[in-house]
Enzyme design. Structure first.
Site, PDB file in Angstrom:
ATOM      1  N   HIS A  93       1.131   4.356   8.951  1.00 23.64           N
ATOM      2  CA  HIS A  93       1.759   3.054   9.216  1.00 23.64           C
ATOM      3  C   HIS A  93       3.151   2.977   8.594  1.00 23.64           C
ATOM      4  O   HIS A  93       4.050   2.347   9.162  1.00 23.64           O
ATOM      5  CB  HIS A  93       0.856   1.907   8.736  1.00 23.64           C
ATOM      6  CG  HIS A  93       0.991   1.530   7.306  1.00 23.64           C
ATOM      7  ND1 HIS A  93       0.359   2.224   6.290  1.00 23.64           N
ATOM      8  CD2 HIS A  93       1.673   0.521   6.696  1.00 23.64           C
ATOM      9  CE1 HIS A  93       0.655   1.649   5.133  1.00 23.64           C
ATOM     10  NE2 HIS A  93       1.442   0.625   5.351  1.00 23.64           N
ATOM     11  N   SER A 101       0.835  -1.208   0.000  1.00 21.78           N
ATOM     12  CA  SER A 101       0.000   0.000   0.000  1.00 21.78           C
ATOM     13  C   SER A 101       0.868   1.254   0.000  1.00 21.78           C
ATOM     14  O   SER A 101       0.536   2.238  -0.660  1.00 21.78           O
ATOM     15  CB  SER A 101      -0.955  -0.005   1.190  1.00 21.78           C
ATOM     16  OG  SER A 101      -0.233  -0.127   2.407  1.00 21.78           O
ATOM     17  N   GLU A 102       1.989   1.227   0.746  1.00 16.40           N
ATOM     18  CA  GLU A 102       2.936   2.337   0.733  1.00 16.40           C
ATOM     19  C   GLU A 102       4.362   1.843   0.880  1.00 16.40           C
ATOM     20  O   GLU A 102       4.614   0.822   1.541  1.00 16.40           O
ATOM     21  CB  GLU A 102       2.665   3.351   1.866  1.00 16.40           C
ATOM     22  CG  GLU A 102       1.618   4.392   1.554  1.00 16.40           C
ATOM     23  CD  GLU A 102       0.222   3.904   1.857  1.00 16.40           C
ATOM     24  OE1 GLU A 102      -0.738   4.514   1.351  1.00 16.40           O
ATOM     25  OE2 GLU A 102       0.092   2.918   2.593  1.00 16.40           O
ATOM     26  N   THR A 103       5.273   2.590   0.269  1.00 19.06           N
ATOM     27  CA  THR A 103       6.702   2.441   0.524  1.00 19.06           C
ATOM     28  C   THR A 103       7.201   3.754   1.111  1.00 19.06           C
ATOM     29  O   THR A 103       6.927   4.829   0.566  1.00 19.06           O
ATOM     30  CB  THR A 103       7.485   2.122  -0.753  1.00 19.06           C
ATOM     31  OG1 THR A 103       7.057   0.865  -1.277  1.00 19.06           O
ATOM     32  CG2 THR A 103       8.975   2.047  -0.470  1.00 19.06           C
TER      33      THR A 103
END
Length: 262
Positions: free
Chosen positions: A74, A46-48
């Site tokens: 997160h 979902s994210e880096t």
């Protein structure tokens, strides 16, 4: 060829396979934005989070598989976990400078990390028919709008039992957070991300920038315990300090490796 350290961390969880997974890449210097986005796409999380160490702390940026975003809770927690656990960082306080929301701080107290984030205001709006239709509900207690839609339901079971058509939310051009009072927690939530690689975000720190002020005002509290009731789930210790919120969680390293750029 360039080798870049790579970590995958389960944030807002004390064990693997819980909370929300984020990829984290410490950098010596910033790579071109196109390379950062291509890496995030390859990681397919979902994210880096990418960060670069500076004289005063760290610069931090977050990329989804689609674009750079303005705030990610997160992945910030995951980045702080990497710094504390794997980079021989001697202090209990990290200062991140960001492009969109200014300075963020993360403090460590035992196994718990606490994010110091801006508090986000939401305002009541009329519910777009598509919003309720895509959630599969006929009505709700309240709909508010900030960075994302905030849909308030009557109780926890309504939140848990939702079976939304997340793809149908695309025309709304917003993420959708659904929340209600909790049974064992002050409040619970779920977070839906139409068009993203992960359609339902397991635990969403940034959403609590608007959830904490909303529930703090509603419940008359400044300290709360929250649960994101996704399949993986996560517990968050929350504190409302006026225009700031404190969001506490744990994290566990799942994977350590190398990204090889050729």
């Amino acid at each position: 060829m360039q080798a870049i350290d790579f970590y995958m961390v389960d944030a807002f969880s004390q064990k693997t396979f819980g909370g929300n997974a984020a990829a984290v890449c410490p950098l010596v210097e910033w790579l071109p934005d196109a390379t950062l986005l291509a890496m995030a796409k390859q990681h397919n999380q979902s994210e880096t989070a990418f960060f670069v160490r500076t004289d005063s702390g760290f610069e931090l940026r977050w990329f989804t598989t689609q674009y750079e975003i303005n705030l990610c809770g997160h992945a910030t927690l995951a980045a702080a976990h990497v710094i504390f656990e794997h980079l021989d960082y001697p202090h209990t306080d990290i200062r991140f400078s960001t492009r969109f929301v200014g300075e963020l701080r993360v403090t460590r107290n035992g196994d718990w990390l606490t994010l110091d984030f801006p508090a986000w205001e939401t305002k009541p709006v009329d519910a777009p028919p598509l919003l309720l239709e895509s959630l599969g509900i006929n009505g709700c207690e309240e709909v508010r709008l900030g960075r994302d839609y905030l849909v308030v339901l009557k109780d926890e079971m309504q939140v848990r039992n939702l079976r939304p058509d997340i793809h149908a939310m695309l025309p709304l051009e917003k993420m959708v957070c659904v929340t209600a009072p909790g049974e064992q927690y002050d409040f619970v939530s779920r977070f839906f991300c139409p068009g993203e690689a992960v359609a339902e975000d397991p635990v969403t720190g940034s959403a609590h920038s608007m959830l904490i002020p909303y529930w703090g005002d509603k419940l008359g509290k400044t300290t709360m315990l929250a649960k994101q009731v996704s399949a993986r789930g996560g517990e968050l210790r929350c504190q409302w300090n006026g225009d700031r919120v404190l969001i506490g969680g744990q994290a566990a390293t799942y994977l350590i490796g190398k990204v090889m750029l050729r």
